[in-house]
Write a protein that holds these residues in place. Sequence first.
Motif, short mmCIF file in Angstrom:
data_model
loop_
_atom_site.label_atom_id
_atom_site.label_comp_id
_atom_site.label_asym_id
_atom_site.label_seq_id
_atom_site.Cartn_x
_atom_site.Cartn_y
_atom_site.Cartn_z
N UNK A 92 0.85 -1.36 0.07
CA UNK A 92 0.09 0.11 -0.06
C UNK A 92 0.77 1.34 -0.07
N UNK A 93 0.51 2.35 -0.60
CA UNK A 93 0.89 3.58 -0.41
C UNK A 93 0.09 4.54 0.07
N UNK A 94 -1.07 4.07 0.70
CA UNK A 94 -1.96 4.70 1.72
C UNK A 94 -3.16 5.42 0.88
N UNK A 95 -2.74 5.43 -0.43
CA UNK A 95 -3.90 5.83 -1.53
C UNK A 95 -4.66 4.57 -2.20
N UNK A 96 -3.69 3.87 -2.69
CA UNK A 96 -4.16 2.71 -3.43
C UNK A 96 -3.39 1.37 -2.63
N UNK A 97 -3.80 0.24 -3.06
CA UNK A 97 -3.13 -1.18 -2.57
C UNK A 97 -3.05 -2.11 -3.59
N UNK A 98 -2.37 -3.34 -3.52
CA UNK A 98 -2.36 -4.46 -4.42
C UNK A 98 -2.02 -5.54 -3.46
N UNK A 99 -2.66 -6.56 -3.43
CA UNK A 99 -2.41 -7.98 -2.97
C UNK A 99 -1.66 -8.92 -4.01
N UNK A 151 17.59 -22.91 -2.80
CA UNK A 151 18.21 -23.98 -2.10
C UNK A 151 18.64 -23.59 -0.61
N UNK A 152 18.45 -24.23 0.20
CA UNK A 152 18.70 -24.32 1.72
C UNK A 152 19.59 -25.33 2.21
N UNK A 153 20.54 -24.95 3.20
CA UNK A 153 21.45 -25.91 3.58
C UNK A 153 21.64 -25.43 5.14
N UNK A 154 21.18 -26.33 5.99
CA UNK A 154 21.47 -25.77 7.47
C UNK A 154 20.47 -24.54 7.69
N UNK A 155 21.22 -23.67 8.21
CA UNK A 155 20.80 -22.30 8.51
C UNK A 155 20.67 -21.06 7.50
N UNK A 156 20.87 -21.46 6.29
CA UNK A 156 21.22 -20.51 5.19
C UNK A 156 20.46 -21.07 4.07
N UNK A 157 19.58 -20.02 3.35
CA UNK A 157 18.75 -20.25 2.14
C UNK A 157 18.90 -19.38 1.33
N UNK A 158 18.58 -19.46 0.01
CA UNK A 158 18.78 -18.39 -1.11
C UNK A 158 17.45 -18.95 -2.05
N UNK A 159 16.55 -18.03 -2.07
CA UNK A 159 15.36 -18.32 -2.97
C UNK A 159 14.97 -17.33 -3.97
N UNK A 160 14.19 -17.56 -5.08
CA UNK A 160 13.76 -16.84 -6.09
C UNK A 160 12.48 -16.73 -5.82
N UNK A 161 11.77 -15.61 -6.08
CA UNK A 161 10.20 -15.56 -6.02
C UNK A 161 9.84 -14.52 -7.16
N UNK A 162 8.27 -15.01 -7.53
CA UNK A 162 7.86 -14.29 -8.69
C UNK A 162 6.47 -13.59 -8.20
N UNK A 163 6.70 -12.21 -8.18
CA UNK A 163 5.08 -11.57 -7.54
C UNK A 163 3.86 -11.66 -8.70
N UNK A 164 2.99 -12.31 -8.21
CA UNK A 164 1.70 -12.47 -8.83
C UNK A 164 0.64 -11.55 -8.49
N UNK A 165 -0.06 -10.63 -9.18
CA UNK A 165 -0.83 -9.73 -8.72
C UNK A 165 -2.33 -10.39 -8.58
N UNK A 166 -2.96 -10.32 -7.22
CA UNK A 166 -4.28 -10.81 -7.17
C UNK A 166 -5.22 -9.66 -7.63
#
Length: 72
Positions: free
Chosen positions: A12-19, A27-42
């Motif tokens: 939100x920017x307090x005028x409009x919003x998006x979900x 990949x994750x090993x023990x206490x470390x992880x690296x992830x790639x994510x893709x934002x899909x607008x609802x």
Amino acid sequence: GMAMGLNLIYYTDFDQSSLRIRPEIGMGFGRFKVVYGYNIPLYNKAFEGINKSNLGIALLFGIKHLKTQTYH
């Protein structure tokens, strides 16, 4: 090993919003992880200033375990 996740994010920017929903994979090993994510607008796909994708790095820290007290 493989790390996977799913986030539900409300911007939100307090005028409009998006979900958005963001599936993540990486990949994750023990206490470390690296992830790639893709934002899909609802809703409100035209909301400005949000990247289409995301790269996340996490380092997990342990907490000190306190001695548990047992009651009889």
